[in-house]
Design a protein around this motif. Structure first.
Motif, PDB file in Angstrom:
ATOM      1  N   THR A  33       3.490  15.833  -9.744  1.00 25.66           N
ATOM      2  CA  THR A  33       3.373  15.735  -7.873  1.00 25.66           C
ATOM      3  C   THR A  33       3.590  14.639  -7.650  1.00 25.66           C
ATOM      4  N   MET A  34       5.111  14.569  -6.770  1.00 24.01           N
ATOM      5  CA  MET A  34       4.730  12.829  -6.788  1.00 24.01           C
ATOM      6  C   MET A  34       4.511  12.580  -5.324  1.00 24.01           C
ATOM      7  N   ARG A  35       3.805  11.752  -4.711  1.00 22.02           N
ATOM      8  CA  ARG A  35       3.632  11.560  -3.133  1.00 22.02           C
ATOM      9  C   ARG A  35       4.594  10.083  -2.964  1.00 22.02           C
ATOM     10  N   ASP A  36       4.701   9.534  -1.139  1.00 27.82           N
ATOM     11  CA  ASP A  36       5.325   8.769  -0.747  1.00 27.82           C
ATOM     12  C   ASP A  36       3.992   7.100  -1.471  1.00 27.82           C
ATOM     13  N   PRO A  37       5.132   5.814  -1.828  1.00 24.13           N
ATOM     14  CA  PRO A  37       4.285   4.896  -2.815  1.00 24.13           C
ATOM     15  C   PRO A  37       3.634   4.295  -1.818  1.00 24.13           C
ATOM     16  N   ARG A  38       4.256   4.787  -0.290  1.00 20.39           N
ATOM     17  CA  ARG A  38       3.522   3.839   0.844  1.00 20.39           C
ATOM     18  C   ARG A  38       1.934   4.547   1.350  1.00 20.39           C
ATOM     19  N   ASP A  39       1.803   5.360   1.468  1.00 20.79           N
ATOM     20  CA  ASP A  39       0.576   6.111   1.193  1.00 20.79           C
ATOM     21  C   ASP A  39      -0.507   6.055  -0.193  1.00 20.79           C
ATOM     22  N   CYS A  40      -0.017   5.976  -1.505  1.00 17.61           N
ATOM     23  CA  CYS A  40      -0.474   6.386  -2.924  1.00 17.61           C
ATOM     24  C   CYS A  40      -0.646   4.662  -2.437  1.00 17.61           C
ATOM     25  N   CYS A  41      -0.524   3.615  -2.076  1.00 17.06           N
ATOM     26  CA  CYS A  41      -0.901   2.039  -2.061  1.00 17.06           C
ATOM     27  C   CYS A  41      -1.818   2.329  -0.827  1.00 17.06           C
ATOM     28  N   VAL A  42      -2.011   2.551   0.000  1.00 12.59           N
ATOM     29  CA  VAL A  42      -2.242   2.706   1.116  1.00 12.59           C
ATOM     30  C   VAL A  42      -4.306   3.860   0.610  1.00 12.59           C
ATOM     31  N   SER A  43      -3.433   4.551  -0.165  1.00  6.93           N
ATOM     32  CA  SER A  43      -5.124   5.873  -0.572  1.00  6.93           C
ATOM     33  C   SER A  43      -5.286   4.506  -1.883  1.00  6.93           C
ATOM     34  N   PHE A  44      -4.961   3.999  -2.960  1.00  6.50           N
ATOM     35  CA  PHE A  44      -5.197   3.320  -3.428  1.00  6.50           C
ATOM     36  C   PHE A  44      -6.386   1.952  -2.852  1.00  6.50           C
ATOM     37  N   HIS A  65      -9.180   4.117  -1.972  1.00  8.98           N
ATOM     38  CA  HIS A  65      -9.842   3.677  -3.059  1.00  8.98           C
ATOM     39  C   HIS A  65     -11.061   3.123  -3.490  1.00  8.98           C
ATOM     40  N   ILE A  66     -10.270   1.913  -3.840  1.00 12.61           N
ATOM     41  CA  ILE A  66     -11.073   0.376  -4.197  1.00 12.61           C
ATOM     42  C   ILE A  66     -12.147   0.396  -3.050  1.00 12.61           C
ATOM     43  N   MET A  67     -11.720   0.544  -2.245  1.00 14.00           N
ATOM     44  CA  MET A  67     -12.960  -0.054  -1.607  1.00 14.00           C
ATOM     45  C   MET A  67     -14.314   0.493  -1.161  1.00 14.00           C
ATOM     46  N   ASN A  68     -14.137   2.305  -1.499  1.00 13.44           N
ATOM     47  CA  ASN A  68     -15.135   3.661  -1.589  1.00 13.44           C
ATOM     48  C   ASN A  68     -15.549   3.292  -2.657  1.00 13.44           C
ATOM     49  N   LEU A  69     -15.250   2.832  -3.820  1.00 10.00           N
ATOM     50  CA  LEU A  69     -16.164   2.532  -5.199  1.00 10.00           C
ATOM     51  C   LEU A  69     -17.717   1.532  -5.127  1.00 10.00           C
ATOM     52  N   ASN A  70     -18.052   2.586  -5.230  1.00 12.67           N
ATOM     53  CA  ASN A  70     -19.723   1.669  -6.047  1.00 12.67           C
ATOM     54  C   ASN A  70     -19.604   0.551  -6.494  1.00 12.67           C
ATOM     55  N   PRO A  88      -9.984  -5.834  -3.607  1.00 10.38           N
ATOM     56  CA  PRO A  88      -8.799  -7.404  -2.786  1.00 10.38           C
ATOM     57  C   PRO A  88      -9.741  -8.408  -1.983  1.00 10.38           C
ATOM     58  N   PRO A  89      -9.797  -9.628  -1.223  1.00 13.65           N
ATOM     59  CA  PRO A  89      -9.863 -10.039  -0.573  1.00 13.65           C
ATOM     60  C   PRO A  89      -9.039  -9.562   0.781  1.00 13.65           C
ATOM     61  N   SER A  90      -7.652  -9.301   0.782  1.00 15.37           N
ATOM     62  CA  SER A  90      -6.998  -8.516   2.236  1.00 15.37           C
ATOM     63  C   SER A  90      -6.403  -6.845   1.494  1.00 15.37           C
ATOM     64  N   PHE A  91      -6.064  -6.843   2.765  1.00 17.24           N
ATOM     65  CA  PHE A  91      -4.820  -5.631   2.148  1.00 17.24           C
ATOM     66  C   PHE A  91      -3.958  -6.160   1.710  1.00 17.24           C
ATOM     67  N   ALA A  92      -2.907  -7.350   2.352  1.00 16.46           N
ATOM     68  CA  ALA A  92      -1.906  -7.685   2.157  1.00 16.46           C
ATOM     69  C   ALA A  92      -2.388  -8.524   0.819  1.00 16.46           C
ATOM     70  N   SER A  93      -3.288  -8.506   0.017  1.00 16.93           N
ATOM     71  CA  SER A  93      -3.356  -8.488  -1.189  1.00 16.93           C
ATOM     72  C   SER A  93      -3.415  -7.696  -2.186  1.00 16.93           C
ATOM     73  N   HIS A  94      -4.224  -6.753  -1.281  1.00 10.94           N
ATOM     74  CA  HIS A  94      -4.303  -5.432  -2.194  1.00 10.94           C
ATOM     75  C   HIS A  94      -2.845  -4.767  -2.807  1.00 10.94           C
ATOM     76  N   VAL A  95      -1.411  -4.628  -1.987  1.00 10.46           N
ATOM     77  CA  VAL A  95      -0.081  -4.288  -2.223  1.00 10.46           C
ATOM     78  C   VAL A  95       0.308  -5.917  -3.320  1.00 10.46           C
ATOM     79  N   GLU A  96      -0.285  -6.335  -2.847  1.00 13.73           N
ATOM     80  CA  GLU A  96       0.429  -7.889  -4.074  1.00 13.73           C
ATOM     81  C   GLU A  96      -0.024  -7.397  -5.568  1.00 13.73           C
TER      82      GLU A  96
END
Ligand code: A3P
Length: 286
Positions: A116-127, A130-135, A147-155
């Protein structure tokens, strides 16, 4: 079986989510189905679809990871041989999830592969979610920091590069006779048709009742309402995610709410550098 001292580097480096010893010693069977995806491309959804197809409809399993294990995932308290012994006890047809590249995946040509393949932009946002919602404890366990911000997450996501590696390595297999390549947007648009295509690949016959059960239990609403079956992905049984946050939004193009044009440009530019134009067209990310 004695532990091999050296291991072929093709199986990758050992880390919190990757056990190369399991990969090196896994023996695929012709009835096995490997669910392969880049992270956040709809892996769990495909685990559920295939488990439901295999069972004729099973709403009572405890954790998806117990019935459709993550192939290369190290298991606390188990060595690689014990993990393989467990895999040997699973009923056929066995189903496994993997995030491995094609090069690292054992059994191509023997096992069936559903990609299964998905748009990288949606995968990046979903990830990001994923990190923010982990315990906190789970985040530590899997070695991920907030990550301190969404932009740093993308990096970080770009530097990690898993989406690109995965798609690039699997794209050449798209026409292989034991491989089916699906897009997340196809599953969203036409789940019934996608189930038919999977059944045709595997030669599994589904009665109308059986198919109705597959569609019900694989629907976003059913999975969201039973989030705990999908969010406990290791055998510790401790919740990994904040309650109700693993099956999250399930939309195509939801990246737009969070992603600036500049971040989007960087993700797509890298895709254009690494992937064939035909692949970009197929993924609708030209
Ligand atoms: P979002 O975070 O965009 O909502 P993975 O299993 O590879 O980690 O992928 C998780 C993504 O698949 C999440 O995306 C999740 O909501 C989505 N997903 C899970 N089950 C789904 C379903 N039945 N229908 C649509 N999307 C689903």
């Amino acid at each position: 079986m004695p532990k091999t001292i050296t291991i072929n580097p093709r199986w990758g480096q050992a880390d919190e989510t990757h056990d190369p010893w399991v990969l090196a010693h896994f023996r695929a069977r012709p009835s096995d189905v490997l669910i392969t995806t880049a992270p956040k491309a709809g892996t769990t959804w495909m685990q559920q679809i295939l488990h439901q197809m295999r069972t004729g409809g099973d709403p009572n399993f405890d954790s998806i990871d117990r019935v459709v294990p993550w192939l290369e995932r190290p298991r606390p308290g188990m060595n690689w041989q014990q993990v393989l012994d467990w895999y040997d006890t699973l009923p056929e047809p066995r189903l496994f999830k993997t995030h491995c590249t094609a090069e690292q995946t054992p059994g191509i040509g023997t096992a069936y592969v559903v990609l299964t393949m998905r748009d990288p932009r949606d995968c990046c946002v979903s990830f990001y979610h994923h990190i923010m919602n982990l315990n906190d404890s789970a985040r530590e366990l899997v070695g991920l920091e907030c990550p301190p911000s969404f932009a740093s997450h993308v990096e970080r996501w770009l530097a990690f590069g898993a989406w690109y590696r995965n798609v690039k390595s699997w794209w050449p297999y798209r026409d292989h006779e034991r491989v089916l390549l699906l897009r997340y947007q196809d599953l969203k648009r036409d789940l019934t048709g996608s189930v038919d295509r999977i059944a045709a690949l595997l030669g599994w016959a589904l009665t109308p009742e059986h198919k109705a059960a597959v569609l019900e239990y694989s629907s976003f609403n059913w999975m969201k309402a039973h989030d705990e079956k999908f969010s406990q992905q290791i055998p510790s049984r401790a919740p990994l995610f904040k309650t109700g946050h693993f099956i999250r939004e399930g939309k195509v193009g939801a990246y737009r709410a969070l992603m600036t044009p500049e971040l989007e440009r960087r993700i797509l530019e890298r895709a254009r550098e690494e992937l064939e134009p035909e692949c970009l067209r197929f993924l609708e990310v030209e």
